[in-house]
Each structure stands twice: as structure tokens, then as C-alpha cells.
Design an enzyme around this catalytic site. Structure first.
Site, short mmCIF file in Angstrom:
data_model
loop_
_atom_site.label_atom_id
_atom_site.label_comp_id
_atom_site.label_asym_id
_atom_site.label_seq_id
_atom_site.Cartn_x
_atom_site.Cartn_y
_atom_site.Cartn_z
N TYR A 48 41.35 10.70 35.62
CA TYR A 48 42.69 10.56 36.20
C TYR A 48 43.57 9.87 35.16
CZ TYR A 48 46.00 10.20 40.01
OH TYR A 48 47.11 10.32 40.78
N LYS A 103 31.78 34.36 53.12
CA LYS A 103 31.96 35.10 51.87
C LYS A 103 31.93 34.12 50.69
CE LYS A 103 32.88 39.39 53.36
NZ LYS A 103 32.36 40.68 52.92
C1 LIG Z 1 31.25 43.79 55.41
C2 LIG Z 1 32.66 43.46 55.58
O1 LIG Z 1 33.29 42.93 54.70
C3 LIG Z 1 33.30 43.82 56.84
O2 LIG Z 1 32.64 44.37 57.72
O3 LIG Z 1 34.50 43.53 56.97
MG LIG Z 2 35.40 42.43 55.32
#
Ligand SMILES: CC(=O)C(=O)O
Ligand SMILES: [Mg+2]
Ligand SMILES: NC(=O)C1=CN([C@@H]2O[C@H](COP(=O)(O)OP(=O)(O)OC[C@H]3O[C@@H](n4cnc5c(N)ncnc54)[C@H](OP(=O)(O)O)[C@@H]3O)[C@@H](O)[C@H]2O)C=CC1
Length: 761
Positions: A48, A103
């Protein structure tokens, strides 16, 4: 070409399990950890003010240095407005967060890409674009997710123009890349040519449009590709339900319905909805039809339905429980890995095609031994039931990013060149987390050869939950030991439903096998101070003795226990019932995983103060265990000293153990004695001890004594933020695993699966 064959049972989870999973511990699936120490005044001054001003000025002068001085180069944002969450529809930005966190976790898990989810609460295209466009400096790439069509096309196009980093709508291009990879192989297997093959795509949304754009760019002739939606064929001149993206693919044809379109067609792509394809339509397709029914979670037609009427079809679905899974998880982590590594400004068509071709090529290669393990030892062979690798294939991490990075460099969108691609491929392989894939491999193997596992403490709530999960995941039969009425009452109280297949309850006191169990125990313990009635009491009243005897006498395959009594007490009971495997020594091995790095620590359970001979045995058992877990063992014999300095009696034992291993001519790398920092720091090892025989940082640490093993693994867990699995019992003649007193249901299931795996698959 029988689509029915090869069907496996995938993991089944209940709604409650899914909620508990997300709520347990720190809610959600992500946390952020710093990469630099923040311990001293100096650290603060560097991280920092005032130190931070230096990289600030450097970046202001040369923006490219942001990749050197910040996390930008390995950071991807997963962004959604929740208008098309999976196949669930428009449920809004907040509801999309579990998927987006998921994800982000997959990015890390499969390709070591750091990722954060951002949910943008607007369905307005301009507002969404404006929000995202200004986030560019924070990230190396933007993964758009679950945004409805046609908005997703406009949003992606605009952001690609406005931003100088890759913007990639996963539902479009991820799906298209994976489907195309499978298609390349299916065409090859059926001897077809892209230029003449006829394809019908049902579904003209994000995924459908992207898929046909990619197959056309690869060589499909536009007049041979018919797009359908809920109104039927998208033909030239149609007005109802059209938009500019559909119009771009409208064909001149008299066919009006999906059935008419499919008559004589070679390929069906389903990106629409459950049940949209009928058996009559399949019947009318050409010889050796290629059917990719990709709607999730239920395909347009099931492989069983196809198999009933045709045996010459190649069938793929979006699901993990059939062969040939077309799923975008095979794509986005690796595509971004390659793009980030060359600091690409975009993900262009050449990079997408390269990813699809690399994926297709992988399925055609012979499966080497370590890869066969990821397929449950099945060693699939390129053919109608294996046209695409599975997500846990360990080759993906080196093959796909390499192809993507090369394509980026060749097409001039890379901001950095990788000169040595062989070294890059090795670097990529090192990013793989072998323990996570090993665990999933263990689960797969057990599913193929389900086992009867005794859960000795059946009255405990977390044990019952674990048993339900074990049975639900089709790992075999879960046997709960306990009083029937207490188990039922506790289960009802906790809302656990035990009335399902593959769960048995056994009350030790009432078992008809008790006399046989007591005789067996008496035979073993009569010269160790136990009377027959002591053995009868142990069988009736001590669930660990009862459970272990069940396994010893073949009434069950494995035992998991440990939540109600301390480890050493349980181990002592077990050792009264079960011996070491002949020629082996029983040890405890723990797997410590931290920051993508995994080490196996031994002995973390059995030997208090091992002598030199015992230390050498522990090294051998631990190295063999490491091999079973997918490692090439590099064993460090640890001490407080390194190669004789400072000297002391405790280190001499370790030095002696190394000499014993020399004499035994073992077939793995080992050296010592050495301190932990030398063992784990390859640079230090090389600089200070160039004669050290290890070829890299150690991945198996043999501790000089139980106390150092126990203290260090617990400190790693509590202070270092490591995940520690174990101690796992290694070397017993029958599989038994002992969990910790505070084990959660997920820990118990992992241990049950590991025990079942050791029972033989
Ligand atoms: C697999 C995926 O990304 C969906 O089903 O939206
Ligand atoms: Mg998807
Ligand atoms: N396996 C995988 O990896 C992936 C699979 N998918 C699956 O693909 C499907 C579509 O997803 P996505 O493109 O994102 O969704 P969109 O909402 O963008 O598009 C859906 C399209 O399907 C059409 N459609 C819906 N029902 C039918 C039907 N019964 N017959 C014909 N057409 C139909 C719609 O027609 P209209 O335009 O007339 O409304 C629309 O064109 C979903 O089931 C999803 O799960 C998606 C991404 C990845």
C-alpha cells in the site's frame, strides 16, 4: 453403434443436500485470498502507501505493465443479468449468482484462472453494456453467461467493439466449440464430408445460432444447414417470430416443419427443449445419423429412445450420465487460459476453431495409463461412444490452451508471444490439481463397482446424511449401525429420509451374526487378556468392533467411523480386529492442498516416534500411496536439520533411514534429511544443496515423528488455509477409514468413497 450401451449412473443429489452444500461453512462457493504477505510494516509499505505508488506510475506510463504488477492477467469476470439461467428462464440477476459463482469455481478448478462473478441487475441492453464496458481495466477477460437471446448477440457485439480484452458469451461459443469438436469426429467416423453433409439445428437462440455459425465457418455449406425454432423451419420469406440473427440463416426451401427438414438429414443439433425430437423423425434420417440432443437437463430425445429404433446412430447429449457429453465446461476454462497466457485482445474464430480441433484430436488419440484412470480405468477407444473427452481428462489443460494460444499468436491478437511452446505445455500441466481429479476418479470407479460400506456411528446426524449421500450417489449400499428406533427418531428430527434403496440399518445387539463375530474376536484376542464374554460384550456394545468384524468376515466391504471417539482409541479397536496387509506397515497419510499445490504428509496417525527402519517403511508406503493418487513421488525425509546441519540425535535417525532406502534400492525419488523449507522450495534446494537428488520440490513429506506430522498438518489447516484430507489409513488388510471428531457429512462421504475404492474396483 448402440447408444444404450455405456450408460452410467451419475451423481444424484437431493434438494436439501444442494442447499446444505451452499450454506455450509462460509456461505457460497468463493472467497478471496491475498497472494502477498501482509505481516509487517514493510509489507504494508510495499503493498500500500507509499510502495504502491510505483506500479501506479508505471502502469500510467505503460498500460501493458498492469499485467506484470496486478492480478489483471489471470482474472476473468463471469457476468450475467440472469435473463436465461441455464434452462430455467429469466429469474433475475440475484438468482443467477449460484451459477455464476459455480462458473468462477470451474475456471479455477480446471484451468487455474482466477475468476469473480458479477451479477448486473438490469435487463436493459444499454445499461448492461455501459456497466460492463467500464470494468475492462479490472480483468483479463469477460465471460458473459446466461443472457437471453437475442439480447446476448447485441451485448456481446457491442462489448467486443468497446473492450480490448476477450469478451466471450459462453452459452454461444462454448457450446458451439464443444458441439463442433464432437461433430468433426462423428463426421469422420461415419465417413462424411462437411461440404456435402446436411445438418438440421432445432433451436435458434444463443446456442443454436452460434453452433451453426461455427460449423459453416468450418466448411458446411449454408444451403445444407436448416435452422428450426418453435415456428418450424426458418425459411427465406418467413415473417413470424423472426429476428436479424435468424434471417441470416434462412434458407430457400419448401420444407416447413422439423419433421420435413429432418427427412434424409445427416446431422441433428438439438438446442431447444426436452422431447422436441420424435422417434419417427429419427427413423427418417440418413444412414448412420448423428444426433446431438443437447437441451439441458433433459435432451430432445434420450439415447435409449434412439437405440430402440436405430442401432446405427451416434448420439451425444449435454449430460454426464451418457457417453459423449457435450458440455461447455470442456471449453471456457481452457479457452480463457490460452487467451490470458498470450494477453489476447479477443477470442476470434481461429481460436475457437483451434479449440474445437484440439478437442476432437484428443478423442482420437490412444488413451495413456494415467488418462485411463480418469475414465475409471475403462480406456475408451475412439468410436461412436467416445467422440469427445470427459471434463476430468487430464490432457485438456495442456492441449486446449496451447492450441488457443498458438492460434491467437498466428492471427495477431496476442499481446505477448510464447517462444517455447513445449515449456508452456509443461507449465500448463503443472496447473492441474491432481487431488480433485483423483477424488472424482475414485468416485467414478466406485460407481462402476458399488460397495457395501458400514457407517459405524449410524445414530449421528452427520453420519446419516453421509449415508444418504453415499447411496444417492450410487456408490453402493450404506449400512448404518445403531439402534433402529434411535436412528429413525434422529433421522425424523433432522428431516433425513432413510426410506430409500441402498440404506440398511443394523442393530449390533440384535444381529444374528453376533456369536460368529464374538468367536472370531476371541480367536484373535484370547492371548491378549480378553475372555470370550469380553469379546461378546465388545461385539454387542462397541460399534467399531462390530463394524470392523463385519468387514473382516466379508459381510461388508469397508468401514467408516470416527465422529464419536478420538482417533487413537478407534484405531486401537480396529487393529484388534484387522491386521496389516502382509508385507506392509500401517501408516496414516494426509493430503494437504494449498494454492493449487498438493503434498502428502506421513505418518500422521500411527507411529509415535519411528526408528530409522520404520521411517524407511513409512517412506515406501507413502510413495506407493502417492502413486495411487496420481503422483510421481518425490519424497523428502524431513528433520529440523538439512544434510547434517545442525547435527543432533533426532536427525541421525532420519539420515539412517535414507541409507536404508539406498540399500533397498526403492524405485522412487527420495532424499534427506532436510528441513521443510528446503523440501518445498525447489530454488532454495538447487541453490544451497545442488547435490540433492530430488528433481524438484518434494510432494511427499515423511515426518520424523507423529507429533511433528500432526502439529504441522493442523497448523497448515488452521493458519495456512490448506485443505487437509486425512489422515487416511494406508496398509490395513481391509479398508477402514477414520474421520476426525468434527467431520462434516461431506468429509465422511469422501472417506467412505476412499474406503470403498480400496476395497477393489
Ligand atoms: C451449461 C450452461 O452454460 C447452460 O446450461 O446455460
Ligand atoms: Mg450458461
Ligand atoms: N449442452 C450444452 O452445453 C448447452 C445446452 N444448452 C441448451 O440449449 C437450449 C437452448 O439454450 P439457449 O440457446 O441458451 O436458449 P435461448 O432461449 O437463447 O433459445 C432457445 C431456442 O430454442 C427454441 N425452442 C424452444 N423450444 C423449442 C421447441 N420445442 N422446438 C423448437 N424450438 C424450440 C426457441 O425458439 P423461438 O426462437 O421460436 O422462441 C429459441 O430459438 C437449452 O435447453 C439449453 O439447456 C445451452 C447452452 C449449452
Amino acid at each position: 453403434m448402440n447408444a444404450k450401451q455405456g450408460r452410467e449412473s451419475g451423481p444424484q443429489v437431493s434438494a436439501q443436500e444442494a442447499l446444505d452444500f451452499h450454506a455450509s461453512g462460509r456461505p457460497g462457493k468463493l472467497e478471496i485470498t491475498p497472494t502477498k504477505p501482509m505481516a509487517t510494516q514493510r509489507d504494508l509499505s510495499l503493498a500500500y502507501s507509499p510502495g504502491v505508488a510505483v506500479p501506479v506510475r508505471a502502469i500510467a506510463e505503460d498500460p501493458a505493465t498492469a499485467f506484470d504488477y496486478t492480478s489483471r492477467g489471470n482474472m476473468v469476470a463471469v457476468i450475467s443479468n440472469g435473463t436465461a439461467i441455464l434452462g430455467l428462464g429469466n429469474l433475475g440477476a440475484l438468482a443467477s449468482k449460484p451459477v455464476m459463482e459455480g462458473k468462477a469455481v470451474l475456471f479455477k478448478r480446471f484451468a487455474d484462472v482466477d475468476s469473480i462473478d458479477l451479477e448486473v441487475d438490469t435487463a436493459d441492453i444499454d445499461a448492461f453494456v455501459n456497466c460492463v464496458r467500464y470494468l475492462g481495466p479490472s480483468f483479463g477477460g469477460i465471460n458473459l453467461e446466461d443472457i437471453k437471446a437475442p439480447d446476448c448477440f447485441i451485448i456481446e457485439d457491442r462489448l467486443r467493439e468497446l473492450m480490448d480484452i476477450p469478451v466471450f458469451h459462453d452459452d454461444q461459443h462454448g457450446t458451439a466449440i464443444i458441439a463442433t469438436a464432437g461433430l468433426i469426429n462423428a463426421l469422420h467416423l461415419t465417413g462424411r464430408d462437411m461440404k456435402t453433409a446436411r445438418l438440421v439445428c432445432n433451436g435458434a437462440g444463443a446456442a443454436g445460432i452460434a453452433c451453426i455459425e461455427l460449423v459453416k465457418s468450418l466448411g458446411f455449406s449454408p444451403e445444407n444447414v436448416i435452422l428450426c425454432d418453435t415456428k418450424g423451419v426458418v425459411y427465406q420469406g418467413r415473417e413470424e417470430g423472426m429476428n436479424q440473427w435468424k434471417s441470416a440463416h434462412a434458407v430457400k426451401t419448401d420444407r416447413r416443419t422439423l419433421a420435413e427438414a429432418l427427412d434424409g438429414a445427416d446431422v441433428f443439433f438439438g438446442l431447444s427443449a426436452k422431447g422436441a425430437l420424435t422417434t419417427a423423425m429419427v427413423q427418417s434420417m440418413a444412414k448412420n445419423p448423428i444426433i446431438f440432443a443437447m437441451a439441458n437437463p433433459d435432451p430432445e430425445i434420450t439415447p435409449e429412445e434412439v437405440a430402440e429404433i436405430r442401432t446405427d446412430a451416434i448420439v451425444a447429449t449435454g449430460r454426464s450420465d451418457y457417453p459423449n457429453q457435450v458440455n461447455n465446461v470442456l471449453g471456457f476454462p481452457y479457452i480463457f487460459r490460452g487467451a490470458l497466457d498470450v494477453r489476447a485482445t479477443t477470442i476470434n474464430d481461429a481460436m475457437k476453431v483451434a479449440a474445437a480441433e484440439a478437442l476432437a484430436a484428443l478423442a482420437r488419440e490412444d488413451v495413456p495409463d494415467d488418462v485411463a484412470a480418469a475414465y475409471g480405468g475403462a480406456r475408451p477407444k475412439y468410436g461412436p461412444n467416445y467422440i469427445i473427452p470427459v471434463p476430468f481428462d487430464p490432457r485438456l489443460i495442456s492441449a486446449i490452451p496451447l492450441a488457443v494460444a498458438k492460434a491467437a499468436m498466428e492471427t495477431g491478437v496476442a499481446r505477448r508471444d510464447i517462444a517455447n511452446l513445449d515449456a508452456y505445455a509443461r507449465e500448463l500441466s503443472a496447473r492441474r490439481d491432481p487431488v480433485a481429479s483423483t477424488l472424482s476418479r475414485i468416485y467414478d470407479r466406485v460407481r462402476k463397482s458399488p460397495k457395501r460400506v458400514v457407517f459405524a456411528e449410524g445414530e449421528e446426524e452427520q453420519v446419516m446424511r453421509a449415508a444418504v449421500s453415499y447411496a444417492n450417489q450410487k456408490l453402493g449400499t450404506a449400512i448404518l449401525v445403531g439402534r433402529d428406533d434411535v436412528i429413525r427418531e434422529n433421522a425424523a428430527h433432522a428431516g433425513i429420509d432413510l426410506n430409500r434403496a441402498n440404506i440398511e440399518v443394523i442393530n449390533a445387539r440384535l444381529s444374528r451374526r453376533n456369536a460368529i463375530y464374538a468367536d472370531y474376536l476371541y480367536e484373535r484376542l484370547q492371548r491378549k487378556g480378553f475372555l470370550l464374554r469380553d469379546c461378546q460384550r465388545l461385539v454387542n456394545q462397541d460399534r467399531n468392533y462390530f463394524a470392523a468384524t463385519m468387514v473382516a468376515l466379508g459381510d461388508a466391504d469397508a468401514v467408516v467411523t470416527g465422529v464419536t471417539r478420538n482417533y487413537s482409541t478407534v484405531l486401537e479397536s480396529i487393529r484388534h480386529v484387522i491386521d496389516a496387509r502382509p508385507g506392509h506397515r500401517v501408516i496414516g497419510a494426509s493430503i494437504a492442498i494449498a494454492r493449487g499445490r498438493t503434498v502428502i504428509v506421513a505418518d500422521t496417525a500411527v507411529h509415535d516416534m519411528p526408528n530409522a527402519e520404520e521411517l524407511a517403511d513409512i517412506a515406501e508406503e507413502a510413495a506407493a500411496f502417492a502413486r495411487r493418487m496420481g503422483y510421481d513421488p518425490r519424497v523428502a525425509m524431513l528433520a529440523y536439520s538439512t544434510f547434517g546441519h545442525p547435527s543432533g540425535e533426532r536427525s541421525e535417525r532420519v539420515q539412517e533411514a535414507v541409507k536404508i532406502l539406498d540399500k533397498r534400492r526403492v524405485d522412487f525419488e527420495y532424499d534427506g534429511e532436510m528441513a521443510a523449507d528446503v523440501a518445498l522450495n525447489a530454488r532454495l534446494m538447487q541453490q544451497q544443496y545442488p547435490f540433492c537428488r530430488l528433481s524438484g520440490a518434494a510432494n511427499v513429506l515423511v515426518m520424523p515423528a507423529f507429533h511433528s506430522a500432526s502439529i504441522s498438518t493442523k497448523m497448515l489447516q488452521e493458519l495456512g488455509g490448506s485443505t487437509v484430507i486425512g489422515p487416511l489409513l494406508v496398509g490395513l488388510n481391509k479398508p477402514v477409514q477414520i474421520v476426525g471428531l468434527n467431520a462434516k457429512d461431506s468429509d465422511i462421504v469422501n472417506m467412505a468413497a476412499i474406503a470403498a475404492y480400496a476395497a477393489g474396483t
